[in-house]
Write a protein that holds these residues in place. Sequence first.
Motif, PDB file in Angstrom:
ATOM      1  N   VAL A  69       7.037 -37.350 -18.899  1.00 55.38           N
ATOM      2  CA  VAL A  69       7.827 -36.894 -17.759  1.00 55.38           C
ATOM      3  C   VAL A  69       8.083 -35.389 -17.847  1.00 55.38           C
ATOM      4  O   VAL A  69       7.919 -34.646 -16.877  1.00 55.38           O
ATOM      5  CB  VAL A  69       9.157 -37.672 -17.670  1.00 55.38           C
ATOM      6  CG1 VAL A  69      10.060 -37.061 -16.584  1.00 55.38           C
ATOM      7  CG2 VAL A  69       8.894 -39.134 -17.369  1.00 55.38           C
ATOM      8  N   LEU A  70       8.496 -34.932 -19.041  1.00 56.55           N
ATOM      9  CA  LEU A  70       8.778 -33.504 -19.203  1.00 56.55           C
ATOM     10  C   LEU A  70       7.516 -32.668 -19.034  1.00 56.55           C
ATOM     11  O   LEU A  70       7.543 -31.586 -18.437  1.00 56.55           O
ATOM     12  CB  LEU A  70       9.416 -33.252 -20.569  1.00 56.55           C
ATOM     13  CG  LEU A  70      10.782 -33.901 -20.803  1.00 56.55           C
ATOM     14  CD1 LEU A  70      11.303 -33.553 -22.192  1.00 56.55           C
ATOM     15  CD2 LEU A  70      11.789 -33.473 -19.742  1.00 56.55           C
ATOM     16  N   ASP A  71       6.386 -33.159 -19.589  1.00 61.62           N
ATOM     17  CA  ASP A  71       5.125 -32.416 -19.428  1.00 61.62           C
ATOM     18  C   ASP A  71       4.714 -32.339 -17.956  1.00 61.62           C
ATOM     19  O   ASP A  71       4.142 -31.340 -17.506  1.00 61.62           O
ATOM     20  CB  ASP A  71       4.015 -33.083 -20.243  1.00 61.62           C
ATOM     21  CG  ASP A  71       4.230 -32.924 -21.745  1.00 61.62           C
ATOM     22  OD1 ASP A  71       4.993 -32.007 -22.123  1.00 61.62           O
ATOM     23  OD2 ASP A  71       3.668 -33.717 -22.518  1.00 61.62           O
ATOM     24  N   THR A  72       5.019 -33.403 -17.208  1.00 66.33           N
ATOM     25  CA  THR A  72       4.684 -33.392 -15.779  1.00 66.33           C
ATOM     26  C   THR A  72       5.482 -32.318 -15.049  1.00 66.33           C
ATOM     27  O   THR A  72       4.957 -31.565 -14.230  1.00 66.33           O
ATOM     28  CB  THR A  72       4.977 -34.762 -15.159  1.00 66.33           C
ATOM     29  OG1 THR A  72       4.171 -35.744 -15.826  1.00 66.33           O
ATOM     30  CG2 THR A  72       4.646 -34.749 -13.665  1.00 66.33           C
ATOM     31  N   PHE A  73       6.790 -32.221 -15.363  1.00 68.61           N
ATOM     32  CA  PHE A  73       7.625 -31.221 -14.705  1.00 68.61           C
ATOM     33  C   PHE A  73       7.183 -29.808 -15.071  1.00 68.61           C
ATOM     34  O   PHE A  73       7.199 -28.908 -14.231  1.00 68.61           O
ATOM     35  CB  PHE A  73       9.082 -31.420 -15.089  1.00 68.61           C
ATOM     36  CG  PHE A  73       9.715 -32.618 -14.414  1.00 68.61           C
ATOM     37  CD1 PHE A  73       9.462 -32.889 -13.088  1.00 68.61           C
ATOM     38  CD2 PHE A  73      10.551 -33.466 -15.117  1.00 68.61           C
ATOM     39  CE1 PHE A  73      10.030 -33.983 -12.457  1.00 68.61           C
ATOM     40  CE2 PHE A  73      11.126 -34.572 -14.498  1.00 68.61           C
ATOM     41  CZ  PHE A  73      10.858 -34.838 -13.167  1.00 68.61           C
ATOM     42  N   LEU A  74       6.804 -29.611 -16.337  1.00 71.34           N
ATOM     43  CA  LEU A  74       6.427 -28.261 -16.776  1.00 71.34           C
ATOM     44  C   LEU A  74       5.011 -27.899 -16.382  1.00 71.34           C
ATOM     45  O   LEU A  74       4.635 -26.719 -16.442  1.00 71.34           O
ATOM     46  CB  LEU A  74       6.582 -28.133 -18.296  1.00 71.34           C
ATOM     47  CG  LEU A  74       8.012 -28.174 -18.834  1.00 71.34           C
ATOM     48  CD1 LEU A  74       8.006 -28.090 -20.345  1.00 71.34           C
ATOM     49  CD2 LEU A  74       8.846 -27.055 -18.247  1.00 71.34           C
ATOM     50  N   GLY A  75       4.217 -28.872 -15.955  1.00 72.99           N
ATOM     51  CA  GLY A  75       2.815 -28.588 -15.657  1.00 72.99           C
ATOM     52  C   GLY A  75       2.615 -27.771 -14.412  1.00 72.99           C
ATOM     53  O   GLY A  75       1.592 -27.133 -14.238  1.00 72.99           O
ATOM     54  N   PHE A  76       3.623 -27.750 -13.513  1.00 72.75           N
ATOM     55  CA  PHE A  76       3.474 -27.000 -12.256  1.00 72.75           C
ATOM     56  C   PHE A  76       3.801 -25.531 -12.413  1.00 72.75           C
ATOM     57  O   PHE A  76       3.495 -24.736 -11.547  1.00 72.75           O
ATOM     58  CB  PHE A  76       4.385 -27.615 -11.193  1.00 72.75           C
ATOM     59  CG  PHE A  76       4.007 -29.018 -10.809  1.00 72.75           C
ATOM     60  CD1 PHE A  76       2.914 -29.251 -10.004  1.00 72.75           C
ATOM     61  CD2 PHE A  76       4.729 -30.097 -11.287  1.00 72.75           C
ATOM     62  CE1 PHE A  76       2.563 -30.543  -9.651  1.00 72.75           C
ATOM     63  CE2 PHE A  76       4.373 -31.398 -10.934  1.00 72.75           C
ATOM     64  CZ  PHE A  76       3.289 -31.622 -10.123  1.00 72.75           C
ATOM     65  N   LYS A  77       4.470 -25.141 -13.478  1.00 76.02           N
ATOM     66  CA  LYS A  77       4.915 -23.757 -13.652  1.00 76.02           C
ATOM     67  C   LYS A  77       4.491 -23.233 -15.017  1.00 76.02           C
ATOM     68  O   LYS A  77       4.402 -23.988 -15.988  1.00 76.02           O
ATOM     69  CB  LYS A  77       6.438 -23.654 -13.512  1.00 76.02           C
ATOM     70  CG  LYS A  77       6.988 -24.070 -12.152  1.00 76.02           C
ATOM     71  CD  LYS A  77       6.664 -23.058 -11.078  1.00 76.02           C
ATOM     72  CE  LYS A  77       7.315 -23.425  -9.764  1.00 76.02           C
ATOM     73  NZ  LYS A  77       7.063 -22.432  -8.715  1.00 76.02           N
ATOM     74  N   ASN A  78       4.259 -21.936 -15.069  1.00 79.61           N
ATOM     75  CA  ASN A  78       3.937 -21.275 -16.333  1.00 79.61           C
ATOM     76  C   ASN A  78       5.213 -20.629 -16.873  1.00 79.61           C
ATOM     77  O   ASN A  78       5.414 -19.421 -16.787  1.00 79.61           O
ATOM     78  CB  ASN A  78       2.847 -20.225 -16.128  1.00 79.61           C
ATOM     79  CG  ASN A  78       2.399 -19.606 -17.439  1.00 79.61           C
ATOM     80  OD1 ASN A  78       2.642 -20.159 -18.507  1.00 79.61           O
ATOM     81  ND2 ASN A  78       1.771 -18.449 -17.354  1.00 79.61           N
ATOM     82  N   TRP A  79       6.105 -21.467 -17.412  1.00 81.04           N
ATOM     83  CA  TRP A  79       7.388 -21.012 -17.909  1.00 81.04           C
ATOM     84  C   TRP A  79       7.389 -20.998 -19.434  1.00 81.04           C
ATOM     85  O   TRP A  79       6.807 -21.861 -20.085  1.00 81.04           O
ATOM     86  CB  TRP A  79       8.512 -21.942 -17.427  1.00 81.04           C
ATOM     87  CG  TRP A  79       8.817 -21.852 -15.981  1.00 81.04           C
ATOM     88  CD1 TRP A  79       8.666 -20.772 -15.187  1.00 81.04           C
ATOM     89  CD2 TRP A  79       9.316 -22.902 -15.139  1.00 81.04           C
ATOM     90  NE1 TRP A  79       9.050 -21.050 -13.908  1.00 81.04           N
ATOM     91  CE2 TRP A  79       9.461 -22.353 -13.835  1.00 81.04           C
ATOM     92  CE3 TRP A  79       9.672 -24.231 -15.342  1.00 81.04           C
ATOM     93  CZ2 TRP A  79       9.930 -23.088 -12.774  1.00 81.04           C
ATOM     94  CZ3 TRP A  79      10.147 -24.968 -14.287  1.00 81.04           C
ATOM     95  CH2 TRP A  79      10.268 -24.407 -13.020  1.00 81.04           C
ATOM     96  N   ASP A  80       8.089 -20.038 -19.992  1.00 85.84           N
ATOM     97  CA  ASP A  80       8.306 -20.009 -21.439  1.00 85.84           C
ATOM     98  C   ASP A  80       9.734 -20.483 -21.706  1.00 85.84           C
ATOM     99  O   ASP A  80      10.636 -19.687 -21.954  1.00 85.84           O
ATOM    100  CB  ASP A  80       8.079 -18.596 -21.986  1.00 85.84           C
ATOM    101  CG  ASP A  80       8.042 -18.578 -23.506  1.00 85.84           C
ATOM    102  OD1 ASP A  80       8.191 -19.663 -24.103  1.00 85.84           O
ATOM    103  OD2 ASP A  80       7.896 -17.497 -24.097  1.00 85.84           O
ATOM    104  N   ILE A  81       9.919 -21.815 -21.608  1.00 81.37           N
ATOM    105  CA  ILE A  81      11.248 -22.394 -21.776  1.00 81.37           C
ATOM    106  C   ILE A  81      11.158 -23.601 -22.698  1.00 81.37           C
ATOM    107  O   ILE A  81      10.059 -24.108 -22.978  1.00 81.37           O
ATOM    108  CB  ILE A  81      11.847 -22.820 -20.417  1.00 81.37           C
ATOM    109  CG1 ILE A  81      10.965 -23.875 -19.756  1.00 81.37           C
ATOM    110  CG2 ILE A  81      12.034 -21.621 -19.506  1.00 81.37           C
ATOM    111  CD1 ILE A  81      11.546 -24.422 -18.461  1.00 81.37           C
TER     112      ILE A  81
END
Length: 605
Positions: free
Chosen positions: A112-124
């Motif tokens: 789930v977390l990887d899915t949310f982060l996959g749309f953005k190139n964030w360093d968080i």
Amino acid sequence: MANWIRALKNNLLGTSLQTKLLLAVLPLAIIPLAVLGTFSYHKSAQVVQQQVCQTILESLSQVNYSLDYFVKDIEQLTMYIYSSRDIQDVLSKLADRPLAEKHQDKQKVGEVLDTFLGFKNWDISIYLLGENGDRYFTGELLPGAYDDYNASWGLFRKMRLAGGNVVWDTHYSMKKTDDFGIVLSSGRLLKRIDTNAPLGYLVVDMMEHALADKYKKAHLQPGGQMLLLDRNGYIISSTPSKHKVGTKLEEPFVDRVLAGGKGFFEQAGEGTPPVMVVYDTSEVTGFKLVNVLPVAALTRESSSIRNLTLLVIAVGAAVSCVLAYLLSVNITHPLRKLKSLMRTVETGNLDVAFPTKYKDEVGQLGRSFNAMVQRIKQLIDEVYKKQLMLQEAEIRAIQAQFNPHFLYNALDSINWMARIHKLDHISRTVVSLGELLRFSIRKGQALIPVREDMQQIRNFLTIQQMRYGDKLEVHIELDEEVERLYTLKLMLQPIVENAITHGLEMKRGPGHLWITGKVVGERVRFEVRDDGVGILQEKLERITSGQFVSADERKTGIGLENVKKRLQLYFGDRYVLSLASQPRQGTTTTIEIPIIRTPGEDTHV
């Protein structure tokens, strides 16, 4: 002393007329030139400094827009995680469930977390801290302060008091030698959606360089320092120096920056070179973006002006000496003739010429006079052309006030979600808004076909009708001939918006809006009429007299004023803008402009 003055006077009066003229003319010419040159240099240097600071301020505002959208994206991400059914189910489980089930839950949450982060190139880094003892995170390590957290301290206390709303917290440090990796955190208290029972905490940590990347494109002068401050004056991020990140800014100007919204000022330090402080405040987070740069870096921009001023003073002094000498040699008939011609020029007649029969000093002065007259003519033509350019620039600046700056990606995301959930009315609204925004920021000529401008008004009305429903009924009547003509871009949109916002929105029951356009003689008449609450007579008189400022602090009150300015700049006195209203009966706004059949027609004054 009196004898010495008397002797000096006798010597001066006893000298030749040429010497007396030189002694009288040279100081009168050189001293004003030097004073004027010095004043011009200081004034121009000040203007250059202000323009550079204004450019930096505009750059900071653009960076703040970027930071605001970044913060909104993070807040939206936390809301997605908060409302995730999978995460709700996992955090609701018992702590003593089997290890195999815990392993499956870890994989599920990770996906789930990887899915949310996959749309953005964030360093968080994201941390889910469940009340049942579960710990899920996207980074490599779980900090000890998050594994065994204290619910009554720092960020966790803020999340608990917020009751599920997003909160922000900055990281402070007493040691300037620490590694300031994480500088900003966002969090929410997680609750069950159905029972509102606490499930744990969601924490999102942002790295310092993730924020610093947002303002790398800012206008940073050599020797300058960029600072990102929170509401209390603590340094969240900085560039190029990082050693003060996490500490409270200790500078004489910090109180003035924290108290203000945006601007720039010069700060003179004790024993340190003066600096210019340019700052801007985020309307979303309240964070301050500050650019501190030495004044010496700005004054270098005006070094060419200083050199040119010195050169002009030197050349002017030399020319003054030559002219004084020529005047002292021959002040008879040629000079009287020259004086007569100069008086003619003073009256505005530049069609004169000094007859230079000889190549002596007086003849040279006559040729200089003729060259000066021609130069004045040339300068008059240049000034006239510059005035036209300034009018064009003002037109673009006024029209730029109508240009919105939104993110198309956000509209696309809303449209995508609306289509998934089969919310067709929301999808149509988003599509209309997207078309309206694309039209607003489209580059090109300011004159567009009436049918294109009306299409954007229809898009705008589509959005408004979605909002007001049956409360708003629109009638548009345009002659076919009018639709083929050209008009100013976005000329009617502010009028239509005013009619809905100030007239129909506050009316009880349904309201009607009429938009008409027809050709009247050599003009095109547009009329926007509503049957709303109308305008009080006193307020109507203020508006018609040019006082457009709105009494509501949330509204700028510049729509009608900008329409009037654009009409003045494009048509001079060849337009009509009138406003008629009766309380509780409605308002009618009428605009008449000359007929424009092609976009290339010259309508400027």
